[in-house]
Design an enzyme around this catalytic site. Sequence first.
Site, PDB file in Angstrom:
ATOM      1  N   ASP A 109      49.636  46.665  19.636  1.00 60.65           N
ATOM      2  CA  ASP A 109      50.118  45.445  18.981  1.00 60.65           C
ATOM      3  C   ASP A 109      50.323  45.785  17.517  1.00 60.65           C
ATOM      4  O   ASP A 109      49.358  46.069  16.791  1.00 60.65           O
ATOM      5  CB  ASP A 109      49.084  44.330  19.139  1.00 60.65           C
ATOM      6  CG  ASP A 109      49.548  43.034  18.482  1.00 60.65           C
ATOM      7  OD1 ASP A 109      50.768  42.835  18.356  1.00 60.65           O
ATOM      8  OD2 ASP A 109      48.689  42.230  18.087  1.00 60.65           O
ATOM      9  N   ASN A 164      61.078  35.078  23.008  1.00 62.02           N
ATOM     10  CA  ASN A 164      59.854  34.303  23.186  1.00 62.02           C
ATOM     11  C   ASN A 164      60.025  32.859  22.687  1.00 62.02           C
ATOM     12  O   ASN A 164      60.997  32.530  22.013  1.00 62.02           O
ATOM     13  CB  ASN A 164      58.718  34.992  22.425  1.00 62.02           C
ATOM     14  CG  ASN A 164      57.347  34.462  22.809  1.00 62.02           C
ATOM     15  OD1 ASN A 164      57.154  33.995  23.936  1.00 62.02           O
ATOM     16  ND2 ASN A 164      56.417  34.512  21.878  1.00 62.02           N
ATOM     17  N   SER A 540      57.839  62.535 -21.156  1.00 59.72           N
ATOM     18  CA  SER A 540      57.334  62.899 -19.818  1.00 59.72           C
ATOM     19  C   SER A 540      56.255  61.919 -19.369  1.00 59.72           C
ATOM     20  O   SER A 540      55.080  62.264 -19.319  1.00 59.72           O
ATOM     21  CB  SER A 540      56.823  64.338 -19.784  1.00 59.72           C
ATOM     22  OG  SER A 540      55.928  64.633 -20.827  1.00 59.72           O
TER      23      SER A 540
END
Length: 631
Positions: A109, A164, A540
């Site tokens: 599930d 469904n 950076s």
Amino acid sequence: MTLQSRATAELAAYLEQQGDLGLLRFITCGSVDDGKSTLIGRLLYDSKMIFEDQLAQLEADSRRIGTTGGQIDLALLVDGLQAEREQGITIDVAYRFFATNRRKFVVADTPGHEQYTRNMATGASTAQLAVILVDARKGVLTQTRRHSMIVGLLGIRHVVLAVNKMDLVEYSQARFEEIAAEFAEFAKQVGIPNVQPIPMSALTGDNVLQQSRNMPWYDGPTLLSHLETVDVTSDDTAKPFRMPVQWVNRPNQDFRGYAGTVVGGKVRPGDRIVVLPSMRQSSVQRIVTFDGDLDEAVAGDAVTLTLADEIDIAAGDVIALADQPAEVSDQFAAHLLWMGTEPMLPGRQYLLRIGAVTVPAEVTELKYKINVNTLEHLAGKALDLNELAFCNLALDHAVAFDPYEQNRDMGGFILIDRFTNATVGAGMIAFGLRRATNLAWHKLDVDKEARAKLKGQSPCVLWFTGFSGSGKSTIANLVEKKLHALGRHTYVLDGDNVRHGLNKDLGFTEADRVENIRRIGEVAKLFVDAGMITITAFISPFRAERRMARELMGEGEFIEVFIDTPLEECEKRDPKGLYKKARAGKLANFTGIDSAYEPPETPELVIRTQEISAEDAAEKVVAMLRERGYI
């Protein structure tokens, strides 16, 4: 026959019958709140796979935290986490076993929420069939399409479209057929060849185990009857033989075996084999198991092979038949599902796990992203959570693989964050980039040590990092002047200067900043190889890219210098007026304003320009180089 012997015989017959049943692994997936957990609960409940104490607990939990008005809430059978029960959603993957007289099942599930797509992909990775649920009221949604695309990419060829909650649309045949037609068209586009649409209601049990009286117009199978009869067998034994080596078995000096699970084909004693990627050949001497030697090993068997010759084999190597070798490359093209909360940026380094081997890797090119609704190919420089893309990847060294569509075990991989060890991506190899294996380092007689000796210095990179306006370029310039006066050989790579040439095609997005630093790191490495003391002055901002630059260099060749000037002070200085523009919204992605800066955690040197002058800071850097023997 006594009662006890009869019971023993019946138990033995039952166990024998169960042993002969086939096993189907399937998942339930789809959008949130489509009823996945309720459907699995219905399967378990109606097939009588719940013990009495579980049923009692389920009834109590349904009254306390259920969502069905005091009736049995079947979703609670699989929503096991407390957070799932409290929120009424599935978060983790829940695995359940059940069986009928015709087949055994392991069902996963999987979550419907978009943020848990990574868990859905995990559940799908070993499944043979997918049950994709659609709420009959809502139809096919974005998450339905995303899950369907993942199912297709993961090689699942059998799908049940479970439409469904038909009870909430009055069991409408027209609505069911509309959804089924829309999904069939999408399934065809994403490569799912077999789709069985079934109208159902998991809550009431319509068409789950029993044929629905509310939908007499439907004459197809129920969900359970389809699961019991669908043919998902694939002849893995017909594939070329592959066995990734998981362990070198050396219990004593007289035995050396190579243990692993066969993931394709078959092998027999006497077969000629090749070890990849080394390409060394030998022949199989024995196939050893705990229960004795085998005459043949086939896909799915866990065995130990002994060979006729003693050759160097390590965990992670792949054993294949000599006349059917796997491909070997250090670059390939692949579909990639991004699972990380931080975006995937080309050039950033990760760990790639394929089979039993883990190797440093990076995405070198994001060729396109995929719109899950339209399947349109989109340009992009980064990949965010749950996005799908087609990419090129480069590995630190060559590995053996097969395209994913030919062998899921040999063509599937994951990407791992090198510092958190979290799985951040799942990929499916499409094909190797052959040109990669044609490249080799050309050995030069004059090496780095010889160049450095001629200059009378030890080469290194002084990597200055800090906010804009912190003083990086000023200090770097003074350091070079002092070293030049000492007769040292230097070069400064400045952030602004390189954007006039080498990096003029890059902007200031996170992806561009990563690529900017990657290029500078490679250039700095070449200067170090030339024997130079190289000085870089770049914001950076990301630790990952500074680490990447450090790892390009040899031991002791990377010196991180943090110019630790507070943002407020840098903004006061604002020598180029950039902070003013950023605050006014005229300069996007500016570090410290709308883009993050990650300060160094363990720099070699910290300089606080509020406490010392630029001249003193430069002298401090030179003194450190002298103390450490670089000059």
